[in-house]
Design a protein around this motif. Sequence first.
Motif: not given
Length: 533
Positions: A160-177
């Motif tokens: 999912e998109e990172p919850s603590t580092q909002t993405v305006i422009r760039g990849p919207k993938e975030g690390f998972t568990e």
Amino acid sequence: MGWLKKILLSQKSHEQAKSTNHELLALGEDASPLSKDFQQNKIEIEKAFKNAADFRMEKVHIGKEEGLICYLSSMTDSSLLAEQIMKPLSVSAQQERSISNLKEFEAFRKEFFSGVVYQFRDTIHELIADVLAGYAVTIINGQTKTLSLQVGNIKYRSIEEPSTQTVIRGPKEGFTESMDTNISLLRRRIQNPYLKFETTIVGKDTRTPITIAYIDGVINEGILEEVKKRVNKISTHAIFDSGNIEEYITDKSLTLFPLIYNTERPDSAAANLLEGKAALIVNGSPFVLIVPTVFVDFFEATEDYYHSFFIGSFIRLIRYAAFMVALILPSLYVAITAFHHELVPSDLLFSLQAQREGVPFPAVIELLIMEVTFEILREAGIRMPRAVGQTISIVGALVIGQAAVEAGLVSNALVIVIALTALATFVSPIASFTISARLLRFLFVFMAAVFGLYGILLALFFMVAHLVSLRSFGVPYLAPVAPFIVEDQEDVFVRLLSWANQRRPHYLKTESPLKHPNSDSPSPPTDKGDEES
């Protein structure tokens, strides 16, 4: 601070040992090798998993040999177990074959389980660890080795998109568990055979895998060895998040400033790996740690490089300015209100004094009341359910601020100061770094209340001196500002054009200093008419 050091040293009376398999033995576990006695191994396993409702032990036949298969139903995929393990075992039971040595055992594995991740084990401790990790363990009578086959069924959150580092422009993938998922996210961005991943197990009870990622031939060998050394020296019973790792591997410094950078963004982690740093991926945590870290890292965001260099540089300067506002604006209000009236224009001074005429408290008490109130509102907004948390924060701040002004507890100017300070606090792209400014703000307010502007300057002096003394894995925390490195200034306060930024940071002492030595600015096409003339 000497008394605190004594307490910390007294709690660490013995030297920490490397996290070997023997050191990770939980209470009651046996590190002895497997016995040839089939029944003895069965008794040991049943003893370890006594009263475990999800433990399964089934008898099987492998050719002419009797065997056992052990697994946890809660940690394995039943369909994979049936298709990849039980079905081949039923086929092997119809064959007249014997397994008397490891060579025949390996041949059996290749024939029936060639597509399954496997491990051979020779101790009860390792066997139990594999069962707990989601393996199906096959034991054969007369053999001192077991075959562990991976059929795990651990459910993880999707990307999912990172919850603590909002993405305006760039990849919207975030690390998972999932550590495997996080490794794949880095592999997709850095398709380089020199990208290495080394995994170790930490925690006697949790047995948490920790992976060190780095690019061989780029990262400084001394830094890499130091990272491995600190990770291997961790001695604890449980690791649940990468935040647990930070205190064990950070340099021995009592500081409010984070000495390790954490991120949810794979593109940010990949960029740092290419710079010559290492990443620590902890299974079960979506936050990846980046080491070593310097002060300026917390003012840089990956998005700076996705915009034009003018916009990226402007936003970065805004972050530096916002940090100073969040740090000293409240203390400046206290110092000017209480001591330095001559620094304020007369009209503004009359307005401020008129607002404070009915306030019963001195400026410092007035400010502390509002600061503590806002911190409570901030924490309440975070802990409340998301549907109402943001509403509570906004409405609470407006209502309490307005009510406090009308009740004569605080002045209108102070509410503006607190609001600007709060806004400036949220500008930093890394949430953990904002806590430093929030805590130091109270120290600056106290110094301003006692000494005025001289107290603020004194606090700034000691803060800078403290920052200069810090190290992150041997790298000066204020590099490349102190020590001042001219070549690295191209990507500190402002960033240059991407094609002009050709070198990795000097303070990392990387094995390969140049990133793209042959890049150059593209030139506009030449007009054909000009060429002919």
